[in-house]
Design a protein around this motif. Structure first.
Motif, PDB file in Angstrom:
ATOM      1  N   GLN A 245       0.814  -1.011   0.077  1.00  0.00           N
ATOM      2  CA  GLN A 245       0.154  -0.104  -0.037  1.00  0.00           C
ATOM      3  C   GLN A 245       0.767   1.184  -0.033  1.00  0.00           C
ATOM      4  O   GLN A 245       1.894   1.296   0.878  1.00  0.00           O
ATOM      5  CB  GLN A 245      -1.038   0.069   1.165  1.00  0.00           C
ATOM      6  N   SER A 246       0.552   2.132  -1.100  1.00  0.00           N
ATOM      7  CA  SER A 246       1.146   3.586  -0.909  1.00  0.00           C
ATOM      8  C   SER A 246      -0.156   4.723  -0.701  1.00  0.00           C
ATOM      9  O   SER A 246      -1.234   4.605  -1.199  1.00  0.00           O
ATOM     10  CB  SER A 246       1.922   3.803  -2.291  1.00  0.00           C
ATOM     11  N   PHE A 247       0.036   5.515   0.210  1.00  0.00           N
ATOM     12  CA  PHE A 247      -0.739   6.395   0.526  1.00  0.00           C
ATOM     13  C   PHE A 247      -0.442   7.717  -0.167  1.00  0.00           C
ATOM     14  O   PHE A 247      -1.094   8.854   0.187  1.00  0.00           O
ATOM     15  CB  PHE A 247      -1.072   6.634   1.964  1.00  0.00           C
ATOM     16  N   GLU A 248       0.354   7.838  -1.236  1.00  0.00           N
ATOM     17  CA  GLU A 248       0.793   9.053  -1.826  1.00  0.00           C
ATOM     18  C   GLU A 248      -0.087   9.887  -2.311  1.00  0.00           C
ATOM     19  O   GLU A 248      -0.442  11.175  -2.055  1.00  0.00           O
ATOM     20  CB  GLU A 248       2.165   8.676  -2.721  1.00  0.00           C
ATOM     21  N   ALA A 249      -1.059   9.286  -3.235  1.00  0.00           N
ATOM     22  CA  ALA A 249      -2.128  10.099  -3.807  1.00  0.00           C
ATOM     23  C   ALA A 249      -3.070  10.574  -2.870  1.00  0.00           C
ATOM     24  O   ALA A 249      -3.368  11.706  -2.888  1.00  0.00           O
ATOM     25  CB  ALA A 249      -2.689   9.196  -4.911  1.00  0.00           C
ATOM     26  N   GLU A 250      -3.547   9.988  -1.965  1.00  0.00           N
ATOM     27  CA  GLU A 250      -4.604  10.309  -1.007  1.00  0.00           C
ATOM     28  C   GLU A 250      -3.903  11.383  -0.100  1.00  0.00           C
ATOM     29  O   GLU A 250      -4.537  12.396   0.156  1.00  0.00           O
ATOM     30  CB  GLU A 250      -4.874   9.288  -0.057  1.00  0.00           C
ATOM     31  N   LEU A 251      -2.678  11.255   0.322  1.00  0.00           N
ATOM     32  CA  LEU A 251      -1.954  12.282   1.255  1.00  0.00           C
ATOM     33  C   LEU A 251      -1.876  13.597   0.625  1.00  0.00           C
ATOM     34  O   LEU A 251      -1.598  14.582   1.260  1.00  0.00           O
ATOM     35  CB  LEU A 251      -0.616  11.768   1.750  1.00  0.00           C
ATOM     36  N   ALA A 252      -2.016  13.610  -0.738  1.00  0.00           N
ATOM     37  CA  ALA A 252      -1.569  14.845  -1.471  1.00  0.00           C
ATOM     38  C   ALA A 252      -2.859  15.831  -1.296  1.00  0.00           C
ATOM     39  O   ALA A 252      -2.971  16.838  -1.546  1.00  0.00           O
ATOM     40  CB  ALA A 252      -1.595  14.574  -2.889  1.00  0.00           C
ATOM     41  N   LEU A 253      -4.052  14.977  -1.035  1.00  0.00           N
ATOM     42  CA  LEU A 253      -5.251  15.678  -0.501  1.00  0.00           C
ATOM     43  C   LEU A 253      -5.799  15.841   0.741  1.00  0.00           C
ATOM     44  O   LEU A 253      -6.658  16.387   1.364  1.00  0.00           O
ATOM     45  CB  LEU A 253      -6.477  14.974  -1.186  1.00  0.00           C
ATOM     46  N   ALA A 254      -4.682  15.550   1.672  1.00  0.00           N
ATOM     47  CA  ALA A 254      -4.768  15.425   3.133  1.00  0.00           C
ATOM     48  C   ALA A 254      -4.608  16.615   3.903  1.00  0.00           C
ATOM     49  O   ALA A 254      -4.795  16.695   5.071  1.00  0.00           O
ATOM     50  CB  ALA A 254      -4.275  14.098   3.616  1.00  0.00           C
ATOM     51  N   GLY A 255      -3.963  17.566   3.442  1.00  0.00           N
ATOM     52  CA  GLY A 255      -3.200  18.603   4.244  1.00  0.00           C
ATOM     53  C   GLY A 255      -4.080  19.889   4.357  1.00  0.00           C
ATOM     54  O   GLY A 255      -3.739  20.913   4.053  1.00  0.00           O
ATOM     55  N   HIS A 256      -5.329  19.499   4.939  1.00  0.00           N
ATOM     56  CA  HIS A 256      -6.523  20.602   5.212  1.00  0.00           C
ATOM     57  C   HIS A 256      -6.565  20.639   6.530  1.00  0.00           C
ATOM     58  O   HIS A 256      -6.119  19.774   7.290  1.00  0.00           O
ATOM     59  CB  HIS A 256      -7.812  20.238   4.286  1.00  0.00           C
ATOM     60  N   MET A 257      -7.489  21.491   7.112  1.00  0.00           N
ATOM     61  CA  MET A 257      -7.625  21.762   8.560  1.00  0.00           C
ATOM     62  C   MET A 257      -8.235  20.772   9.302  1.00  0.00           C
ATOM     63  O   MET A 257      -7.897  20.666  10.493  1.00  0.00           O
ATOM     64  CB  MET A 257      -8.536  23.173   8.713  1.00  0.00           C
ATOM     65  N   LEU A 258      -8.924  19.905   8.499  1.00  0.00           N
ATOM     66  CA  LEU A 258      -9.621  18.619   9.225  1.00  0.00           C
ATOM     67  C   LEU A 258      -8.328  17.651   9.705  1.00  0.00           C
ATOM     68  O   LEU A 258      -8.524  16.833  10.642  1.00  0.00           O
ATOM     69  CB  LEU A 258     -10.529  17.892   8.418  1.00  0.00           C
ATOM     70  N   ASN A 259      -7.230  17.776   9.040  1.00  0.00           N
ATOM     71  CA  ASN A 259      -6.292  16.977   9.245  1.00  0.00           C
ATOM     72  C   ASN A 259      -4.787  17.489   9.708  1.00  0.00           C
ATOM     73  O   ASN A 259      -3.872  16.974   9.535  1.00  0.00           O
ATOM     74  CB  ASN A 259      -5.713  16.020   7.898  1.00  0.00           C
ATOM     75  N   THR A 260      -5.175  18.493  10.499  1.00  0.00           N
ATOM     76  CA  THR A 260      -4.153  19.279  11.095  1.00  0.00           C
ATOM     77  C   THR A 260      -4.407  19.613  12.559  1.00  0.00           C
ATOM     78  O   THR A 260      -5.414  19.536  13.152  1.00  0.00           O
ATOM     79  CB  THR A 260      -3.864  20.494  10.445  1.00  0.00           C
ATOM     80  N   ASP A 261      -3.217  20.143  13.262  1.00  0.00           N
ATOM     81  CA  ASP A 261      -3.274  20.263  14.718  1.00  0.00           C
ATOM     82  C   ASP A 261      -2.692  22.004  14.923  1.00  0.00           C
ATOM     83  O   ASP A 261      -2.147  22.541  13.899  1.00  0.00           O
ATOM     84  CB  ASP A 261      -2.588  19.517  15.483  1.00  0.00           C
ATOM     85  N   PRO A 262      -3.437  22.489  15.892  1.00  0.00           N
ATOM     86  CA  PRO A 262      -2.864  23.854  16.138  1.00  0.00           C
ATOM     87  C   PRO A 262      -1.166  23.716  15.974  1.00  0.00           C
ATOM     88  O   PRO A 262      -0.825  23.085  16.461  1.00  0.00           O
ATOM     89  CB  PRO A 262      -3.015  24.243  17.430  1.00  0.00           C
ATOM     90  N   PRO A 263      -0.319  24.700  15.739  1.00  0.00           N
ATOM     91  CA  PRO A 263      -1.149  26.132  15.118  1.00  0.00           C
ATOM     92  C   PRO A 263      -1.686  26.143  13.792  1.00  0.00           C
ATOM     93  O   PRO A 263      -2.210  27.027  13.133  1.00  0.00           O
ATOM     94  CB  PRO A 263      -0.049  27.032  15.257  1.00  0.00           C
ATOM     95  N   ASP A 264      -1.286  25.042  12.916  1.00  0.00           N
ATOM     96  CA  ASP A 264      -1.480  25.152  11.373  1.00  0.00           C
ATOM     97  C   ASP A 264      -2.810  25.114  11.411  1.00  0.00           C
ATOM     98  O   ASP A 264      -3.581  25.734  10.417  1.00  0.00           O
ATOM     99  CB  ASP A 264      -0.824  23.690  10.666  1.00  0.00           C
ATOM    100  N   HIS A 265      -3.810  24.359  12.035  1.00  0.00           N
ATOM    101  CA  HIS A 265      -5.258  24.259  11.997  1.00  0.00           C
ATOM    102  C   HIS A 265      -5.648  25.385  12.474  1.00  0.00           C
ATOM    103  O   HIS A 265      -6.710  26.059  11.892  1.00  0.00           O
ATOM    104  CB  HIS A 265      -5.548  23.218  13.107  1.00  0.00           C
ATOM    105  N   THR A 266      -5.256  26.235  13.264  1.00  0.00           N
ATOM    106  CA  THR A 266      -5.589  27.632  13.561  1.00  0.00           C
ATOM    107  C   THR A 266      -5.464  28.572  12.522  1.00  0.00           C
ATOM    108  O   THR A 266      -6.452  29.343  12.014  1.00  0.00           O
ATOM    109  CB  THR A 266      -5.000  28.294  15.129  1.00  0.00           C
ATOM    110  N   ARG A 267      -4.307  28.528  11.981  1.00  0.00           N
ATOM    111  CA  ARG A 267      -4.339  29.294  10.669  1.00  0.00           C
ATOM    112  C   ARG A 267      -5.179  29.041   9.196  1.00  0.00           C
ATOM    113  O   ARG A 267      -5.539  30.069   8.887  1.00  0.00           O
ATOM    114  CB  ARG A 267      -2.791  29.282  10.357  1.00  0.00           C
ATOM    115  N   LEU A 268      -5.246  27.732   9.194  1.00  0.00           N
ATOM    116  CA  LEU A 268      -6.207  27.409   8.024  1.00  0.00           C
ATOM    117  C   LEU A 268      -7.538  27.510   8.539  1.00  0.00           C
ATOM    118  O   LEU A 268      -8.287  28.012   7.557  1.00  0.00           O
ATOM    119  CB  LEU A 268      -5.784  25.720   7.895  1.00  0.00           C
TER     120      LEU A 268
END
Length: 406
Positions: free
Chosen positions: A83-106
């Motif tokens: 299994q490779s998750f490369e393609a799916e992870l290219a769409l994963a960097g949004h606010m639902l998949n981040t923690d503060p402080p990145d989540h706060t900024r997004l």
């Protein structure tokens, strides 16, 4: 399904996807924090009681930073298939998949574009779109309500809000359904790559030729002088498009399905239309559009009741199960549009509470009111036992909903 008395992980198989509430009832009573294996082979801890789900949602020792969790995905995979998750992870960097402080900024950037005023401005457009779809349905004696109404209504709205061309809607829908299903790994990866390519082109078109739409606003938004990167824009667009239509499609479909299967509740709603907002909330509680939420993992050991979940373990919370917990909602398996369902978790809780909840509620209320007013003889056109639920641990919605209009 594996007997819940056994210590081996439960496999969330096709029987589970068709009737998750049977297993959830057993787990809440006997083993509310239990190891399970997702359809794609990832081993997780499944959390089913309301209080434990709230604990996970609020815990500072639970992370949503999925981009940092690739080693965990590989470590907890039980699949023999590479299994490779490369393609799916290219769409994963949004606010639902981040923690503060990145989540706060997004989140701050999205909040600037996704304001209550902008949502309320959509009310007339939602009403007009609903009426146009109902007009088209009126010439038929029987339709699939999902195809004819529940899907095109929120899809039209979110695509207009984001500035997605009409010609792209159907392709986007097909790809989205695959990506939110329990599809095999290669099928999922292929769908993710198609989505990556499409969203990359869409974002670049808004950068070079911005319009009066939410995506253009996000492309050019700034928070303390910093905007979204190209990867973040692509991932955020994916989140808003998928969350902006998938949840509402299922909210509308599940609402109609439940009311037609509970004629006394439908009769009460018809007799008192003021019950509509509460009816939508009760549907969200009783059979909401989400089943098991997206990946979270522990950064420190986490105590949930009698179970200590170790560090670096995936913790999957069932919103559907928490909302049927009798310790929170008396007689929780009964649909009652007059009850007070305050505190349900259909839109989550805490910092990741759904930013689109007001839009989903508005669309759900408008869709249901317009439909019931237009077709007073609405009825199921198939035996309820023939209806199939989508093969997805994430989404809780029917594959089709054939109805007679008169």
């Amino acid at each position: 399904m594996t007997d819940t008395q056994l210590p081996t992980p439960i496999r969330l198989d096709e029987d589970f996807l068709q009737n998750p509430h049977q297993l959830f009832t057993q787990l809440r009573a006997q083993s509310p924090v239990r190891e399970a294996i997702l359809p794609r082979g990832i081993k997780v801890w499944l959390v089913t009681r309301y209080d434990d789900v709230r604990t996970v949602l609020a815990s500072p020792h639970v992370s949503k930073d999925i981009l940092s969790a690739v080693p965990l995905l590989e470590r907890h995979s039980t699949s023999d298939e590479p299994q490779s998750f490369e393609a799916e992870l290219a769409l994963a960097g949004h606010m639902l998949n981040t923690d503060p402080p990145d989540h706060t900024r997004l989140r701050a950037l999205v909040n600037k574009a996704f304001t209550p005023r902008r949502v309320e401005q959509l009310r007339t457009r939602v009403e007009r779109a609903a009426d146009e779809l109902l007009d088209a349905m009126a010439g038929h004696a029987e339709v699939d309500l999902l195809t004819s109404y529940a899907f095109p209504l929120p899809t039209t709205v979110i695509c207009e809000l984001l500035g997605v061309p009409d010609t792209d809607k159907e392709e986007f829908r097909e790809t989205s359904v695959t990506m939110t299903s329990a599809a095999q790994h290669q099928e999922m990866a292929d769908a993710a790559m198609r989505m990556v390519d499409y969203l990359t082109r869409l974002v670049e078109s808004k950068r070079s030729d911005p319009g009066d739409d939410l995506l253009s606003a996000l492309v050019h938004a700034r928070e303390e002088g910093v905007g979204l990167t190209a990867d973040e824009l692509r991932a955020m667009t994916f989140l808003l498009l998928v969350a902006g239509h998938e949840t509402t499609v299922n909210l509308i479909g599940n609402s109609v399905h439940l009311l037609l299967r509970h004629p006394e509740q439908l009769a009460a709603l018809r007799a008192d239309p003021a019950l509509l907002p509460g009816a939508v909330e009760e549907v969200l509680r009783h059979e909401g559009p989400l089943n098991i939420a997206t990946y979270r993992y522990t950064t420190k050991p986490l105590q949930l009741g009698d179970v200590l979940v170790p560090e670096d373990e995936f913790v999957m919370i069932s919103l559907a199960s928490a909302n049927r917990d009798g310790a929170k909602f008396p007689d929780a398996d009964r649909l009652d549009i007059t009850r007070d369902p305050t505190g349900h978790l259909a839109f989550g809780y805490g910092i990741h509470y759904c930013v689109g909840a007001p839009l989903a509620r508005m669309e759900g209320e408008i869709a249901l009111r317009r439909l019931l007013d237009r077709f007073p003889g609405l009825a199921l056109a198939r035996d309820p036992e023939e209806l199939r639920w989508r093969p997805s641990t994430l989404m809780r919605g029917l594959e089709s909903l054939p109805v007679r209009l008169r």
